[in-house]
Design an enzyme around this catalytic site. Sequence first.
Site, PDB file in Angstrom:
ATOM      1  N   ARG A 125       3.653 -40.942  33.064  1.00 18.80           N
ATOM      2  CA  ARG A 125       3.249 -39.674  34.044  1.00 18.80           C
ATOM      3  C   ARG A 125       1.607 -39.404  33.354  1.00 18.80           C
ATOM      4  O   ARG A 125       1.285 -39.465  32.267  1.00 18.80           O
ATOM      5  CB  ARG A 125       4.164 -38.599  34.178  1.00 18.80           C
ATOM      6  CG  ARG A 125       4.123 -37.752  32.886  1.00 18.80           C
ATOM      7  CD  ARG A 125       3.248 -36.475  32.746  1.00 18.80           C
ATOM      8  NE  ARG A 125       3.436 -35.617  31.903  1.00 18.80           N
ATOM      9  CZ  ARG A 125       2.825 -35.063  31.029  1.00 18.80           C
ATOM     10  NH1 ARG A 125       1.271 -35.318  30.947  1.00 18.80           N
ATOM     11  NH2 ARG A 125       3.157 -34.314  30.312  1.00 18.80           N
ATOM     12  N   GLU A 224       2.470 -27.289  37.436  1.00 17.76           N
ATOM     13  CA  GLU A 224       1.675 -26.611  36.286  1.00 17.76           C
ATOM     14  C   GLU A 224       0.117 -27.179  36.635  1.00 17.76           C
ATOM     15  O   GLU A 224      -0.684 -26.365  36.429  1.00 17.76           O
ATOM     16  CB  GLU A 224       2.281 -27.181  34.929  1.00 17.76           C
ATOM     17  CG  GLU A 224       1.468 -26.954  33.873  1.00 17.76           C
ATOM     18  CD  GLU A 224       2.096 -27.288  32.640  1.00 17.76           C
ATOM     19  OE1 GLU A 224       1.207 -27.722  31.711  1.00 17.76           O
ATOM     20  OE2 GLU A 224       3.277 -27.254  32.308  1.00 17.76           O
ATOM     21  N   ARG A 228       0.651 -33.846  39.117  1.00 17.12           N
ATOM     22  CA  ARG A 228       1.380 -34.724  38.300  1.00 17.12           C
ATOM     23  C   ARG A 228       1.780 -35.919  38.898  1.00 17.12           C
ATOM     24  O   ARG A 228       2.498 -35.906  39.819  1.00 17.12           O
ATOM     25  CB  ARG A 228       2.433 -33.993  37.703  1.00 17.12           C
ATOM     26  CG  ARG A 228       2.189 -32.756  36.722  1.00 17.12           C
ATOM     27  CD  ARG A 228       2.337 -33.372  35.491  1.00 17.12           C
ATOM     28  NE  ARG A 228       1.762 -32.607  34.380  1.00 17.12           N
ATOM     29  CZ  ARG A 228       2.484 -31.899  33.564  1.00 17.12           C
ATOM     30  NH1 ARG A 228       3.924 -31.882  33.554  1.00 17.12           N
ATOM     31  NH2 ARG A 228       1.950 -31.018  32.583  1.00 17.12           N
ATOM     32  N   CYS A 270      -3.196 -27.236  30.429  1.00 20.53           N
ATOM     33  CA  CYS A 270      -2.621 -27.086  29.303  1.00 20.53           C
ATOM     34  C   CYS A 270      -3.575 -27.946  28.171  1.00 20.53           C
ATOM     35  O   CYS A 270      -3.622 -29.102  28.536  1.00 20.53           O
ATOM     36  CB  CYS A 270      -1.208 -27.534  29.177  1.00 20.53           C
ATOM     37  SG  CYS A 270      -0.628 -26.973  27.383  1.00 20.53           S
ATOM     38  N   THR A 272      -2.758 -29.180  25.367  1.00 23.43           N
ATOM     39  CA  THR A 272      -1.976 -30.349  24.836  1.00 23.43           C
ATOM     40  C   THR A 272      -2.071 -31.649  25.873  1.00 23.43           C
ATOM     41  O   THR A 272      -1.616 -32.720  25.433  1.00 23.43           O
ATOM     42  CB  THR A 272      -0.504 -29.866  24.588  1.00 23.43           C
ATOM     43  OG1 THR A 272       0.124 -29.829  26.059  1.00 23.43           O
ATOM     44  CG2 THR A 272      -0.361 -28.763  24.211  1.00 23.43           C
ATOM     45  N   ARG A 279       1.753 -39.393  29.204  1.00 22.06           N
ATOM     46  CA  ARG A 279       2.878 -39.328  28.701  1.00 22.06           C
ATOM     47  C   ARG A 279       3.971 -40.267  28.966  1.00 22.06           C
ATOM     48  O   ARG A 279       4.304 -40.367  30.012  1.00 22.06           O
ATOM     49  CB  ARG A 279       3.728 -37.681  29.023  1.00 22.06           C
ATOM     50  CG  ARG A 279       4.800 -37.655  27.907  1.00 22.06           C
ATOM     51  CD  ARG A 279       5.362 -36.176  28.030  1.00 22.06           C
ATOM     52  NE  ARG A 279       6.536 -36.056  27.009  1.00 22.06           N
ATOM     53  CZ  ARG A 279       7.639 -36.160  27.531  1.00 22.06           C
ATOM     54  NH1 ARG A 279       7.756 -36.335  28.896  1.00 22.06           N
ATOM     55  NH2 ARG A 279       8.744 -36.256  26.714  1.00 22.06           N
ATOM     56  N   ARG A 308      12.407 -35.194  22.047  1.00 17.20           N
ATOM     57  CA  ARG A 308      12.583 -34.120  22.721  1.00 17.20           C
ATOM     58  C   ARG A 308      14.553 -34.431  23.407  1.00 17.20           C
ATOM     59  O   ARG A 308      14.700 -35.340  23.291  1.00 17.20           O
ATOM     60  CB  ARG A 308      11.894 -33.957  24.170  1.00 17.20           C
ATOM     61  CG  ARG A 308      10.330 -33.701  23.600  1.00 17.20           C
ATOM     62  CD  ARG A 308       9.661 -33.534  25.001  1.00 17.20           C
ATOM     63  NE  ARG A 308       8.429 -33.247  24.682  1.00 17.20           N
ATOM     64  CZ  ARG A 308       7.459 -32.886  25.684  1.00 17.20           C
ATOM     65  NH1 ARG A 308       7.824 -32.411  27.073  1.00 17.20           N
ATOM     66  NH2 ARG A 308       6.156 -32.830  25.442  1.00 17.20           N
ATOM     67  N   GLU A 313      11.361 -30.848  26.817  1.00 12.21           N
ATOM     68  CA  GLU A 313      11.147 -29.496  25.763  1.00 12.21           C
ATOM     69  C   GLU A 313      12.124 -28.761  25.763  1.00 12.21           C
ATOM     70  O   GLU A 313      12.697 -28.278  26.752  1.00 12.21           O
ATOM     71  CB  GLU A 313       9.700 -29.168  25.903  1.00 12.21           C
ATOM     72  CG  GLU A 313       9.062 -29.017  24.774  1.00 12.21           C
ATOM     73  CD  GLU A 313       7.454 -28.588  25.100  1.00 12.21           C
ATOM     74  OE1 GLU A 313       6.882 -28.474  23.985  1.00 12.21           O
ATOM     75  OE2 GLU A 313       6.945 -28.727  26.432  1.00 12.21           O
TER      76      GLU A 313
END
Length: 355
Positions: A125, A224, A228, A270, A272, A279, A308, A313
Amino acid sequence: MVSAEVLEKLETEFKKLEASDSKSLLKKYLTREIFDQLKTKQTSFGSTLLDCIQSGLANHDSGVGIYAPDAEAYTVFADLFDPIIEDYHNGFKKTDKHPPKDFGDCDTLGNLDPAGEYVVSTRVRCGRSLQGYPFNPCLTEEQYKEMQDKVSSTLSGLEGELKGTYYPLAGMTKEVQQKLIDDHFLFKEGDRFLQTANACRFWPTGRGIYHNENKTFLVWCNEEDHLRIISMQMGGDLGQVFRRLTTAVNDIEKRIPFSHDDRLGFLTFCPTNLGTTIRASVHIKVPKLAANKAKLDEIAGKFNLQVRGTRGEHTEAEGGIYDISNKRRMGLTEYQAVKEMYDGITELIKIEKEL
């Protein structure tokens, strides 16, 4: 001007964070000096230091604790973002530049587990933000609606394998909702880290989900991040999954310009998730390695992989199935990020077989 009320709240909450035993990157890098330097600054969208750090101030158990309320925040509050980015992204320094986009040759990535013994499913993603709009905390209700219109009309132009349907969350029927939950497609409101970052306002306005007929391609709108984009399927054929994502991203980008920065790459909410924002992950069963979780983490770490629980997470491994993904998203190309995951998983499977 930053209001007296905001300054007062910043001061009070900062003192609590200072006194806490928080392990967050926010606490590590938000010194009194940096705090005083940044507390009166604002972006042109009106974002303050409080907008950036309110999630980490409210949740002392955060790992990171900071979000960018708009793309400019990365520059205006760089004295705080830069060291956090460097720490999280394995030494990506403020003098470093993220390389230009390069998806490489997907054909060089094969099937991780042709016999189907270890890899349950594979997913790649990336996150994208629409140029000219701030991120969640600063979006108005009107902007949410406007963005959803742009996104759904763009996605309705996708063809072939990517052709599918957009489902807005607002007004969704119980049946559709249940179907999407059963498929594990539906994101829901209520993540406390996002709530306290003010990322869930006007819910469910402007949010939605798109998926193709085969349920191997998915787009989340305004969860978020603005977008995505997700490609996934059962089994270990990473090449196929990555090729589908690449085709989709390039297709969407032709119609909607994305927020991009020469130094940080693609910009999202974010820190990160900057740079490639890629990812690439597998759900994998490695029972022998998993018998010693510390050992699994150690080996994964050597290959820049993150382990994870099954549902991502803050979750446990269900039935011994772990979610393992690349950790590095910055300072390398999209292809290199996915290749790191490919090489690391190949090695983990090899070690599992030898145990």
